[in-house]
Design a protein around this motif. Sequence first.
Motif, PDB file in Angstrom:
ATOM      1  N   VAL A 169       0.821  -1.208   0.000  1.00 46.92           N
ATOM      2  CA  VAL A 169       0.000   0.000   0.000  1.00 46.92           C
ATOM      3  C   VAL A 169       0.855   1.258   0.000  1.00 46.92           C
ATOM      4  N   MET A 175      -5.089   1.687  -4.919  1.00 50.03           N
ATOM      5  CA  MET A 175      -4.901   1.184  -3.554  1.00 50.03           C
ATOM      6  C   MET A 175      -3.484   0.695  -3.335  1.00 50.03           C
ATOM      7  N   LEU A 178      -8.605   0.331   3.819  1.00 47.57           N
ATOM      8  CA  LEU A 178      -7.805   0.769   2.678  1.00 47.57           C
ATOM      9  C   LEU A 178      -8.427   1.994   2.024  1.00 47.57           C
ATOM     10  N   GLU A 214      -9.060   0.580  -9.451  1.00 45.10           N
ATOM     11  CA  GLU A 214      -9.274   0.554  -7.999  1.00 45.10           C
ATOM     12  C   GLU A 214      -8.111  -0.147  -7.309  1.00 45.10           C
ATOM     13  N   ARG A 251      -9.280   4.297  -1.045  1.00 46.48           N
ATOM     14  CA  ARG A 251      -9.548   3.991  -2.446  1.00 46.48           C
ATOM     15  C   ARG A 251      -9.686   5.301  -3.227  1.00 46.48           C
TER      16      ARG A 251
END
Length: 552
Positions: free
Chosen positions: A59, A129, A459, A125, A461
Amino acid sequence: MAGHDSSDDIGERQPLLQASPSPLPAGPDDNKYDTTATLSETENAGGEIQPSRAIEDDVLPETSALGRTLSWQSAYIIVISRVIGSGIFATPGAILQQVGSPGLSLLLWIVGTLVAAAGLSVSLEYGCMLPRSGGMKVYLEFTYRYPRFFATTLVAINAVFLGFTSSNCIIFSRYVFFAFGVENASGWAAKLVATALLVVVTATHGLAPKAGIKIQDFLGWVKIGIVIFMIFSGLYVVLFRPTLDTSSGGNPLSWDHLWDDSVWNWGVISTGLFKVFYSYAGLDNISNVLNEVKDPVRTLRSVTLTALVTSCAMYTLINIAYFIVIPVDEIKGSGELIAALFFRRVFGEQVGKTILPLAVALCAVGNVFVVAFAMARLKQEIARQGFLPYSEILASTKPFNSPLGGLMVNFVPSLLVIVLPPTSEAFSFILDVEGYPGQVFSLALGVGLIWLRFKRPDLKRPYKAWLFTIVARALLSFALLAAPFFPPKDRPSGGLWYATYAVVGMSTIVAGVLYWYVWTILLPKWRGYTLEEETEVLGDGTAITRLVHKYD
């Protein structure tokens, strides 16, 4: 490259995790996947602070040892030059030959565009992320962590054995021979020219990487110019040359003839869709090299969406131009030379048969450059993860500050695919073989993204796909996996069996499962060891993971 104390760079390095604790269940690899732990860091040879190799650190954006050198323009060319490759210059003829009618052919292009947009939304997406080089490899590793190493193994085998840079080499060869008046060159002559292009591109990216980027940027803009020129050529025929004999038996775009000879068989339609998907393949090409892109998240969103709109407009208009200029029967017999026929009919023998087909061949060269560029970096990421032998050599950027090891891993299967299949069927076979296992991964990505929505609300987005789009794309992937086993009404008397591509493509998935079981389950039990991961930083600053045997 911006200095790493700049505000923009600091913003890029912020993790995309929110403050909430991870809902992931405890497991045997908690020390590796603990989302509540502080993100660990390493420092490469250039003084760059890098996140650790743990999956949860995906991430956090990571800078390549080569630096963040790719601007928005270079990123756009990497995408659009990959998308607008041989597909629009070659596949319309093959699609029409399969499905029979202009109407059904155009319908497949429309459906294929919508499916490509749905697939892109899923990739966006994920990419926003997890802004790391590696694309699908990173996404599947992050989502499917158990069984351990399973997702990475399947992606690695698929990328190594089916990550070809071959189709556009073949198109280059066909158009070069056509331009010089040789429409039916011998198989080995065509393969020799295709191989020569593959060697030149690999050597350029490996030995002179900066020159390679400049060449692919230039060829990308040339390619866009040629497509626009072809679109206006079709308009020119309509406005100023209405007497040109462009059809046999009536206007093929009139409703009376639009659906003539349509083949409404799901197996046939699916192979046509695979070819359309191939023409859109590469919309997420930049995700394979995000570690080298300036401002990766914003660039990923803007570049891919711009490329989608650009390619959709160009593909629709160029297909209409083909049907306006070339009789349907000639299109069906054109194979991969539909653009050459288009030029010859509009501009005559001298310009249309020689100069402009060479321009199309040049476009194929540009595509080979960007595909080799991205695939080499994907395979370098696989080597960094320890999933290739001699990973420390293949993952290194030495001695030419380029992913030479990844380029060589890309070169070998590409060469074999050029040399081994029959020349007459090589292009369509490559497209279908590449497309089939890709649907397995598309299905896994769609299901995984829905799972992450519920299990990982922590997370961030920056881009969020519509749920309906994700579900529809996953269902279509499932249908396309079944499609090859619906036999066509008129089975071809010669050549390959109609479902050969599905069997070959699926065999890579099966081989990956067997290899994973033997490598991670059977051998460790038999020899009494466990597989453990150790991080190492190479002399060029590249962080890699070593897979080592730990005995009790």
